[in-house]
Design an enzyme around this catalytic site. Structure first.
Site, PDB file in Angstrom:
ATOM      1  N   PRO A   1       0.826  -1.205  -0.030  1.00 44.91           N
ATOM      2  CA  PRO A   1       0.055  -0.014   0.033  1.00 44.91           C
ATOM      3  C   PRO A   1       0.635   1.181   0.056  1.00 44.91           C
ATOM      4  CG  PRO A   1      -0.075  -0.917   2.085  1.00 44.91           C
ATOM      5  CD  PRO A   1       0.654  -1.907   1.257  1.00 44.91           C
TER       6      PRO A   1
ATOM      7  N   LYS B   1       8.247   1.667  -0.812  1.00 39.32           N
ATOM      8  CA  LYS B   1       8.486   1.281  -2.021  1.00 39.32           C
ATOM      9  C   LYS B   1       9.516   2.043  -2.472  1.00 39.32           C
ATOM     10  CE  LYS B   1       4.236   1.499  -3.356  1.00 39.32           C
ATOM     11  NZ  LYS B   1       3.794   1.932  -2.089  1.00 39.32           N
TER      12      LYS B   1
ATOM     13  N   GLU C   1       6.272   3.859  -9.381  1.00 41.39           N
ATOM     14  CA  GLU C   1       4.933   3.898  -9.690  1.00 41.39           C
ATOM     15  C   GLU C   1       4.406   3.351 -10.762  1.00 41.39           C
ATOM     16  OE1 GLU C   1       3.624   5.739  -7.457  1.00 41.39           O
ATOM     17  OE2 GLU C   1       4.898   7.077  -6.533  1.00 41.39           O
ATOM     18  N   ALA C   2       4.932   1.986 -11.102  1.00 37.05           N
ATOM     19  CA  ALA C   2       4.475   1.353 -12.247  1.00 37.05           C
ATOM     20  C   ALA C   2       3.028   0.962 -12.406  1.00 37.05           C
ATOM     21  CB  ALA C   2       5.282  -0.092 -11.829  1.00 37.05           C
TER      22      ALA C   2
HETATM   23  N1  LIG Z   1      10.711  10.578   9.577  1.00 39.01           N
HETATM   24  C1  LIG Z   1      10.938   9.320   9.254  1.00 39.01           C
HETATM   25  N2  LIG Z   1      11.584   8.593   9.935  1.00 39.01           N
HETATM   26  C2  LIG Z   1      11.343   7.426   9.621  1.00 39.01           C
HETATM   27  N3  LIG Z   1      10.811   6.791   8.664  1.00 39.01           N
HETATM   28  C3  LIG Z   1       9.905   7.521   7.985  1.00 39.01           C
HETATM   29  C4  LIG Z   1       9.696   8.742   8.138  1.00 39.01           C
HETATM   30  N4  LIG Z   1       8.892   9.521   7.601  1.00 39.01           N
HETATM   31  C5  LIG Z   1       8.440   8.294   6.578  1.00 39.01           C
HETATM   32  N5  LIG Z   1       8.998   7.137   7.037  1.00 39.01           N
HETATM   33  C6  LIG Z   1       8.683   5.817   6.473  1.00 39.01           C
HETATM   34  O1  LIG Z   1       9.185   6.025   5.144  1.00 39.01           O
HETATM   35  C7  LIG Z   1       8.103   5.054   4.508  1.00 39.01           C
HETATM   36  C8  LIG Z   1       7.212   5.397   3.338  1.00 39.01           C
HETATM   37  O2  LIG Z   1       8.452   5.509   2.253  1.00 39.01           O
HETATM   38  P1  LIG Z   1       8.260   5.641   0.727  1.00 39.01           P
HETATM   39  O3  LIG Z   1       9.324   4.861  -0.006  1.00 39.01           O
HETATM   40  O4  LIG Z   1       7.948   6.990   0.357  1.00 39.01           O
HETATM   41  O5  LIG Z   1       6.855   4.628   0.533  1.00 39.01           O
HETATM   42  P2  LIG Z   1       5.854   4.446  -0.744  1.00 39.01           P
HETATM   43  O6  LIG Z   1       6.666   4.647  -1.828  1.00 39.01           O
HETATM   44  O7  LIG Z   1       5.552   2.982  -0.547  1.00 39.01           O
HETATM   45  O8  LIG Z   1       4.783   5.276  -0.798  1.00 39.01           O
HETATM   46  C9  LIG Z   1       7.292   4.459   5.520  1.00 39.01           C
HETATM   47  O9  LIG Z   1       7.591   3.272   5.936  1.00 39.01           O
HETATM   48  C10 LIG Z   1       7.518   5.359   6.808  1.00 39.01           C
HETATM   49  O10 LIG Z   1       7.508   4.576   7.885  1.00 39.01           O
HETATM   50  C1  LIG Z   2      -4.852   5.068  -4.002  1.00 41.95           C
HETATM   51  C2  LIG Z   2      -4.569   5.592  -5.160  1.00 41.95           C
HETATM   52  C3  LIG Z   2      -3.318   6.379  -5.417  1.00 41.95           C
HETATM   53  N1  LIG Z   2      -2.836   7.149  -6.283  1.00 41.95           N
HETATM   54  C4  LIG Z   2      -1.736   7.831  -6.275  1.00 41.95           C
HETATM   55  C5  LIG Z   2      -1.262   8.561  -4.936  1.00 41.95           C
HETATM   56  C6  LIG Z   2       0.157   8.776  -5.106  1.00 41.95           C
HETATM   57  O1  LIG Z   2       0.562   9.577  -5.984  1.00 41.95           O
HETATM   58  C7  LIG Z   2       0.423   7.233  -5.929  1.00 41.95           C
HETATM   59  C8  LIG Z   2       1.211   6.258  -4.928  1.00 41.95           C
HETATM   60  O2  LIG Z   2       2.248   6.601  -4.502  1.00 41.95           O
HETATM   61  P1  LIG Z   2       2.893   5.824  -3.135  1.00 41.95           P
HETATM   62  O3  LIG Z   2       4.510   5.988  -3.607  1.00 41.95           O
HETATM   63  O4  LIG Z   2       2.770   4.483  -3.388  1.00 41.95           O
HETATM   64  O5  LIG Z   2       2.497   6.399  -2.044  1.00 41.95           O
HETATM   65  O6  LIG Z   2      -0.653   6.835  -6.352  1.00 41.95           O
HETATM   66  C9  LIG Z   2      -3.979   7.178  -7.310  1.00 41.95           C
HETATM   67  O7  LIG Z   2      -3.806   7.941  -8.284  1.00 41.95           O
HETATM   68  N2  LIG Z   2      -4.935   6.580  -7.228  1.00 41.95           N
HETATM   69  C10 LIG Z   2      -5.423   5.832  -6.188  1.00 41.95           C
HETATM   70  O8  LIG Z   2      -6.693   5.280  -6.053  1.00 41.95           O
END
Ligand SMILES: Nc1ncnc2c1ncn2[C@@H]1O[C@H](COP(=O)(O)OP(=O)(O)O)[C@@H](O)[C@H]1O
Ligand SMILES: Cc1cn([C@H]2C[C@H](O)[C@@H](COP(=O)(O)O)O2)c(=O)[nH]c1=O
Length: 218
Positions: free
Chosen positions: A12, A17, A89-90
């Protein structure tokens, strides 16, 4: 002999990621392996891979019309060496673009590491993610799962518009987790996604239930 592979890292929002994508790029390049980073609709608004822990690097923006196989071939024909691709963001990639990535693995023997969410705010699969599940050699979940407000692992993405969880709208709506903007997202467990109970709703309900009096008493 080791074969190149197509790997889909999925979880999620906020599950680390993009952080993992950047770590893998760093680890690979440290051993003189050459890579190309691709991204689409990054939250930063630019052609980048952006992690919430603060790292951000440039990437090639994947336009709808981009043929990823041809793009790799033309980079190679210009004399570049490519050992791996990082594709962030695949979920937003067209399913044909995922087929092109599978061809990069099979025909060019290049590792392709994809990162993205599986399903949208309505719980429906993104076309790119669906195709990745169909084609990937491996589907991997990041090691640190974000939590729902109730403490269960969060598995679903909720879209919040003007404070309300919505179930209808365009599939693509770039945004971040956390409040403060008109459209944002919250990760929930399936139960609370199904029931439509966000962290804010739960706090409001809880404070209504625990009010010591209804105001009519003096
Ligand atoms: N200030 C922080 N300190 C440590 N971990 C953080 C902090 N802010 C965000 N994170 C961690 O970074 C992760 C989110 O990373 P990100 O790569 O942006 O996620 P995704 O690409 O899956 O949306 C989460 O696991 C969150 O717990
Ligand atoms: C659920 C959902 C998400 N999105 C968008 C929102 C963010 O820009 C990305 C996900 O990025 P992350 O690195 O995994 O946080 O996707 C969307 O466009 N539509 C949706 O339903």
């Amino acid at each position: 002999m080791r074969m190149a592979e197509l790997v889909f890292h999925t979880g999620p929002m906020d599950s680390g990621k993009s952080t993992l994508a950047l770590q893998m790029d760093h680890a690979q390049s440290a051993h003189d392996r050459q890579g190309v980073r691709y991204a689409m609709h990054d939250r930063s608004g630019g052609a980048r891979i952006t992690s919430r822990i603060g790292l951000s690097v440039e990437a090639v923006e994947v336009a709808d019309a981009l043929d990823l196989y041809q793009d790799v071939v033309s980079r190679l024909s210009r004399g570049g060496r490519i050992d791996y691709l990082i594709c962030d963001e695949a979920q937003f990639y067209r399913s044909e673009q995922i087929d092109q990535l599978a061809r990069v693995v099979d025909d060019l023997d290049i590792d392709v590491y994809c990162f993205g969410i599986l399903a949208d705010f309505r719980t429906e699969l993104f076309p790119g993610s669906k195709r990745l599940v169909e084609l990937a050699d491996r589907v991997v979940e990041p090691p640190v799962a974000p939590l729902c407000w109730c403490g269960r692992p969060a598995t679903h993405n909720a879209r919040i518009v003007d404070g309300q969880m919505v179930r209808e709208g365009d599939q693509v709506g770039v945004g971040d987790v956390g409040g403060g903007t008109e459209i944002h997202y919250e990760v929930l467990c399936r139960r609370h996604h199904r029931q439509g109970i966000t962290g804010e709703t739960s706090r409001a309900t809880l404070s209504e239930q625990t009010l010591p009096f209804d105001g009519s008493e003096s």
